[in-house]
Each structure stands twice: as structure tokens, then as C-alpha cells.
Write a protein that holds these residues in place. Structure first.
Motif, PDB file in Angstrom:
ATOM      1  N   PRO A  32      -0.361 -15.814   9.132  1.00 57.07           N
ATOM      2  CA  PRO A  32      -0.218 -15.231   7.795  1.00 57.07           C
ATOM      3  C   PRO A  32      -0.368 -13.702   7.768  1.00 57.07           C
ATOM      4  CG  PRO A  32      -1.551 -17.208   7.688  1.00 57.07           C
ATOM      5  CD  PRO A  32      -1.317 -16.920   9.153  1.00 57.07           C
ATOM      6  N   ALA A  33      -1.096 -13.138   8.722  1.00 56.09           N
ATOM      7  CA  ALA A  33      -1.299 -11.681   8.758  1.00 56.09           C
ATOM      8  C   ALA A  33       0.005 -10.935   9.047  1.00 56.09           C
ATOM      9  CB  ALA A  33      -2.353 -11.321   9.796  1.00 56.09           C
ATOM     10  N   MET A  34       1.011 -11.640   9.551  1.00 53.44           N
ATOM     11  CA  MET A  34       2.310 -10.997   9.816  1.00 53.44           C
ATOM     12  C   MET A  34       2.907 -10.430   8.534  1.00 53.44           C
ATOM     13  SD  MET A  34       3.930 -13.975  12.248  1.00 53.44           S
ATOM     14  CE  MET A  34       5.590 -13.413  12.046  1.00 53.44           C
ATOM     15  N   LEU A  35       2.530 -11.014   7.393  1.00 56.46           N
ATOM     16  CA  LEU A  35       3.113 -10.610   6.112  1.00 56.46           C
ATOM     17  C   LEU A  35       2.233  -9.643   5.326  1.00 56.46           C
ATOM     18  CD1 LEU A  35       4.442 -14.121   5.020  1.00 56.46           C
ATOM     19  CD2 LEU A  35       5.684 -12.299   6.194  1.00 56.46           C
ATOM     20  N   ASP A  36       1.158  -9.146   5.947  1.00 56.79           N
ATOM     21  CA  ASP A  36       0.240  -8.251   5.233  1.00 56.79           C
ATOM     22  C   ASP A  36       0.909  -6.985   4.725  1.00 56.79           C
ATOM     23  OD1 ASP A  36      -1.866  -9.976   5.419  1.00 56.79           O
ATOM     24  OD2 ASP A  36      -2.984  -8.826   6.928  1.00 56.79           O
ATOM     25  N   GLY A  37       1.939  -6.525   5.419  1.00 54.76           N
ATOM     26  CA  GLY A  37       2.588  -5.278   5.012  1.00 54.76           C
ATOM     27  C   GLY A  37       3.712  -5.460   4.001  1.00 54.76           C
ATOM     28  N   VAL A  38       4.006  -6.697   3.629  1.00 51.85           N
ATOM     29  CA  VAL A  38       5.130  -6.960   2.717  1.00 51.85           C
ATOM     30  C   VAL A  38       4.729  -6.608   1.282  1.00 51.85           C
ATOM     31  CG1 VAL A  38       6.669  -8.722   1.778  1.00 51.85           C
ATOM     32  CG2 VAL A  38       6.058  -8.763   4.198  1.00 51.85           C
ATOM     33  N   VAL A  39       5.566  -5.795   0.637  1.00 55.48           N
ATOM     34  CA  VAL A  39       5.334  -5.393  -0.747  1.00 55.48           C
ATOM     35  C   VAL A  39       6.445  -5.996  -1.610  1.00 55.48           C
ATOM     36  CG1 VAL A  39       5.173  -3.436  -2.332  1.00 55.48           C
ATOM     37  CG2 VAL A  39       4.205  -3.257  -0.037  1.00 55.48           C
ATOM     38  N   VAL A  40       6.032  -6.656  -2.682  1.00 52.28           N
ATOM     39  CA  VAL A  40       6.979  -7.345  -3.562  1.00 52.28           C
ATOM     40  C   VAL A  40       7.030  -6.624  -4.914  1.00 52.28           C
ATOM     41  CG1 VAL A  40       7.575  -9.570  -4.608  1.00 52.28           C
ATOM     42  CG2 VAL A  40       6.307  -9.523  -2.459  1.00 52.28           C
ATOM     43  N   GLU A  41       8.244  -6.441  -5.427  1.00 55.84           N
ATOM     44  CA  GLU A  41       8.431  -5.801  -6.735  1.00 55.84           C
ATOM     45  C   GLU A  41       8.396  -6.891  -7.812  1.00 55.84           C
ATOM     46  OE1 GLU A  41       8.855  -2.561  -9.124  1.00 55.84           O
ATOM     47  OE2 GLU A  41       9.017  -2.344  -6.960  1.00 55.84           O
ATOM     48  N   VAL A  42       7.265  -7.005  -8.518  1.00 57.53           N
ATOM     49  CA  VAL A  42       7.135  -7.986  -9.608  1.00 57.53           C
ATOM     50  C   VAL A  42       6.447  -7.332 -10.796  1.00 57.53           C
ATOM     51  CG1 VAL A  42       7.122 -10.117  -8.236  1.00 57.53           C
ATOM     52  CG2 VAL A  42       4.998  -8.876  -8.574  1.00 57.53           C
ATOM     53  N   TYR A  43       6.763  -7.834 -11.966  1.00 61.87           N
ATOM     54  CA  TYR A  43       6.166  -7.318 -13.206  1.00 61.87           C
ATOM     55  C   TYR A  43       6.347  -5.809 -13.334  1.00 61.87           C
ATOM     56  CZ  TYR A  43       3.833 -11.811 -12.501  1.00 61.87           C
ATOM     57  OH  TYR A  43       3.568 -13.130 -12.237  1.00 61.87           O
ATOM     58  N   GLY A  44       7.405  -5.288 -12.757  1.00 58.03           N
ATOM     59  CA  GLY A  44       7.701  -3.869 -12.880  1.00 58.03           C
ATOM     60  C   GLY A  44       6.888  -2.960 -11.979  1.00 58.03           C
ATOM     61  N   SER A  45       6.126  -3.534 -11.043  1.00 60.95           N
ATOM     62  CA  SER A  45       5.364  -2.687 -10.123  1.00 60.95           C
ATOM     63  C   SER A  45       5.278  -3.341  -8.742  1.00 60.95           C
ATOM     64  CB  SER A  45       3.961  -2.425 -10.676  1.00 60.95           C
ATOM     65  OG  SER A  45       3.277  -3.645 -10.806  1.00 60.95           O
ATOM     66  N   PRO A  46       5.122  -2.530  -7.700  1.00 63.89           N
ATOM     67  CA  PRO A  46       5.023  -3.096  -6.354  1.00 63.89           C
ATOM     68  C   PRO A  46       3.617  -3.671  -6.113  1.00 63.89           C
ATOM     69  CG  PRO A  46       4.939  -0.694  -6.265  1.00 63.89           C
ATOM     70  CD  PRO A  46       5.155  -1.075  -7.695  1.00 63.89           C
ATOM     71  N   LEU A  47       3.579  -4.901  -5.634  1.00 65.82           N
ATOM     72  CA  LEU A  47       2.310  -5.552  -5.300  1.00 65.82           C
ATOM     73  C   LEU A  47       2.404  -6.116  -3.891  1.00 65.82           C
ATOM     74  CD1 LEU A  47       1.667  -7.558  -8.607  1.00 65.82           C
ATOM     75  CD2 LEU A  47       0.419  -5.556  -7.834  1.00 65.82           C
ATOM     76  N   ARG A  48       1.256  -6.140  -3.184  1.00 66.65           N
ATOM     77  CA  ARG A  48       1.247  -6.737  -1.854  1.00 66.65           C
ATOM     78  C   ARG A  48       1.404  -8.249  -1.992  1.00 66.65           C
ATOM     79  NH1 ARG A  48      -3.830  -4.238  -0.280  1.00 66.65           N
ATOM     80  NH2 ARG A  48      -4.094  -5.837   1.281  1.00 66.65           N
ATOM     81  N   LEU A  49       2.070  -8.848  -1.035  1.00 64.23           N
ATOM     82  CA  LEU A  49       2.378 -10.272  -1.091  1.00 64.23           C
ATOM     83  C   LEU A  49       1.128 -11.118  -1.300  1.00 64.23           C
ATOM     84  CD1 LEU A  49       4.418 -12.582  -0.830  1.00 64.23           C
ATOM     85  CD2 LEU A  49       4.069 -12.511   1.620  1.00 64.23           C
ATOM     86  N   LYS A  50       0.058 -10.771  -0.601  1.00 63.39           N
ATOM     87  CA  LYS A  50      -1.141 -11.605  -0.723  1.00 63.39           C
ATOM     88  C   LYS A  50      -1.829 -11.477  -2.083  1.00 63.39           C
ATOM     89  CE  LYS A  50      -4.134  -8.526   1.977  1.00 63.39           C
ATOM     90  NZ  LYS A  50      -4.947  -8.473   3.185  1.00 63.39           N
ATOM     91  N   GLU A  51      -1.401 -10.529  -2.905  1.00 67.41           N
ATOM     92  CA  GLU A  51      -1.942 -10.407  -4.259  1.00 67.41           C
ATOM     93  C   GLU A  51      -1.236 -11.329  -5.246  1.00 67.41           C
ATOM     94  OE1 GLU A  51      -1.383  -6.238  -4.975  1.00 67.41           O
ATOM     95  OE2 GLU A  51      -3.260  -5.690  -4.013  1.00 67.41           O
ATOM     96  N   ILE A  52      -0.034 -11.796  -4.873  1.00 67.69           N
ATOM     97  CA  ILE A  52       0.724 -12.639  -5.810  1.00 67.69           C
ATOM     98  C   ILE A  52       1.001 -14.042  -5.267  1.00 67.69           C
ATOM     99  CG2 ILE A  52       1.812 -10.669  -6.948  1.00 67.69           C
ATOM    100  CD1 ILE A  52       4.382 -11.485  -5.356  1.00 67.69           C
ATOM    101  N   ALA A  53       0.559 -14.317  -4.027  1.00 61.21           N
ATOM    102  CA  ALA A  53       0.826 -15.628  -3.439  1.00 61.21           C
ATOM    103  C   ALA A  53      -0.178 -15.932  -2.340  1.00 61.21           C
ATOM    104  CB  ALA A  53       2.241 -15.651  -2.862  1.00 61.21           C
ATOM    105  N   SER A  54      -0.333 -17.224  -2.039  1.00 58.57           N
ATOM    106  CA  SER A  54      -1.158 -17.587  -0.884  1.00 58.57           C
ATOM    107  C   SER A  54      -0.222 -17.887   0.280  1.00 58.57           C
ATOM    108  CB  SER A  54      -2.036 -18.798  -1.201  1.00 58.57           C
ATOM    109  OG  SER A  54      -1.239 -19.933  -1.388  1.00 58.57           O
ATOM    110  N   VAL A  55      -0.613 -17.458   1.462  1.00 60.00           N
ATOM    111  CA  VAL A  55       0.204 -17.642   2.652  1.00 60.00           C
ATOM    112  C   VAL A  55      -0.580 -18.516   3.621  1.00 60.00           C
ATOM    113  CG1 VAL A  55       1.431 -16.488   4.531  1.00 60.00           C
ATOM    114  CG2 VAL A  55       1.219 -15.357   2.318  1.00 60.00           C
ATOM    115  N   THR A  56       0.019 -19.626   4.052  1.00 58.49           N
ATOM    116  CA  THR A  56      -0.643 -20.527   4.994  1.00 58.49           C
ATOM    117  C   THR A  56       0.290 -20.811   6.162  1.00 58.49           C
ATOM    118  OG1 THR A  56       0.152 -22.440   3.762  1.00 58.49           O
ATOM    119  CG2 THR A  56      -2.060 -21.658   3.228  1.00 58.49           C
ATOM    120  N   ALA A  57      -0.291 -21.299   7.252  1.00 63.03           N
ATOM    121  CA  ALA A  57       0.482 -21.685   8.430  1.00 63.03           C
ATOM    122  C   ALA A  57       0.214 -23.166   8.714  1.00 63.03           C
ATOM    123  CB  ALA A  57       0.093 -20.819   9.621  1.00 63.03           C
TER     124      ALA A  57
END
Length: 183
Positions: A32-57
Motif C-alpha cells: 500500500p505504501a507504493m501509493l503514498d505519493g498519489v494525489v487525487v483531485e476531489v471536492y475541488g482540491s488535491p488530496l492524498r489518496l490515503k486521506e480519501i480511501a483505504s488501501v489494502t493488499a
């Protein structure tokens, strides 16, 4: 003694930074740490993926992303594609699946090189911290705040911290390289 404590804190921070950098390096397994740098554009602002979703393996070659708000699925898929991780997101109902392709030999060698570079960067940083600490001690000595014996003692302590930190950087990097090389 203040200079030695500051130097130690900076070296610990450099090691922590190395650990964080190595987490993002791809291995043969889904992490899951592979996606730590991913930034998602939601609600009109950029948020880190782990702030808007849970990532599991759930499996060694699969990452499962479960958004807290299912309307963000497409945005998450788009962000992973634009992050250039070499992964193809599959938006599937309420989750996003990422199949991790097996790494070939050249990819493993490339990841080991990246690992070496990050380790060397960390060691350079640690040596720069040592130089800064020693310079501060020399300034204190020339200002008459330290005796020569104390200066030598502090410089030796800083050198011991440097040796310990460099060894720790080597150990952490070696462990990651073994993880990368394991098929």
C-alpha cells in the motif's frame, strides 16, 4: 551539549526520511505504501489518496482501494494513471483494483539502483549534518564557551553518531534490496 543533541535529532530525521523514501520503491509484492505519493483531485482540491480511501493488499499481487465516498472512484483511477506508476487501475463497483505485474530482472536491477541512490543521498545528508555540528562546536570553542577537551569529546560523539547512522542506512537499504530481489 545542545549541538550534539541537535545533530543527533537531525540524523534520526535523515534516517526516517530514508525509510519513507524506500517505502515507495516497488518490490515484487503489492505494498500500500507504493501509493503514498498519489494525489487525487476531489471536492475541488488535491488530496492524498490515503486521506480519501483505504488501501489494502489482500493478495501478494493485488492492491484494493476502497474510497470513503464511492463517487471518487473515477478520480482515484485517473490519479493513479497520471502518477506514472506503471499500474492500470480497474474501477470495479465500489472499489478500485490494481494488479501488480511481476517484475522482470531488468526492473529489479533498476529498483536496486534507485535504492542505492537513496541510500547514498541519505549518507551524504548525514555527513553534511556532521559537518554542521562540528562547525558549531568549533565556533563555540573559538568563542571561549568550550574547552579543548570538551570540543574533542563532542566531535568524537558526533563522529560516533555519524558512523551509527550510516550503518543504519546501509542496513535499511540492504533489507529493501533483499525484498526487491526476492521473487
Amino acid at each position: 551539549m545542545d549541538v550534539v543533541e541537535q545533530t543527533k535529532a537531525k540524523m534520526v530525521a535523515a534516517i526516517e526520511h530514508l525509510k519513507m523514501e524506500l517505502k515507495g520503491i516497488r518490490t515484487g509484492r503489492a505494498n500500500p505504501a507504493m501509493l503514498d505519493g498519489v494525489v487525487v483531485e476531489v471536492y475541488g482540491s488535491p488530496l492524498r489518496l490515503k486521506e480519501i480511501a483505504s488501501v489494502t493488499a489482500p493478495e501478494p499481487r493485488l492492491l484494493l482501494i476502497t474510497p470513503f465516498d464511492t463517487q471518487n472512484n473515477k478520480a482515484i483511477g485517473k490519479a493513479i494513471e497520471t502518477a506514472n506508476l506503471g499500474l492500470v487501475p480497474i474501477v470495479d463497483g465500489n472499489v478500485v483494483r490494481l494488479k501488480i505485474p511481476p517484475m522482470d530482472d531488468s526492473m529489479r536491477k533498476e529498483m536496486v539502483k534507485v535504492c542505492h541512490k537513496k541510500r547514498e543521498d541519505a549518507k551524504v545528508s548525514i555527513r553534511n549534518i556532521r559537518r554542521e555540528g562540528n562547525d558549531a562546536i568549533k565556533r563555540q570553542k573559538s568563542a571561549g564557551e568550550l574547552s579543548e577537551d570538551m570540543q574533542k569529546k563532542f566531535e568524537k560523539t558526533i563522529q560516533d553518531l555519524t558512523d551509527k547512522s550510516c550503518k543504519e542506512a546501509d542496513d535499511i537499504s540492504e533489507k529493501k534490496e533483499k525484498e526487491i530481489s526476492t521473487i
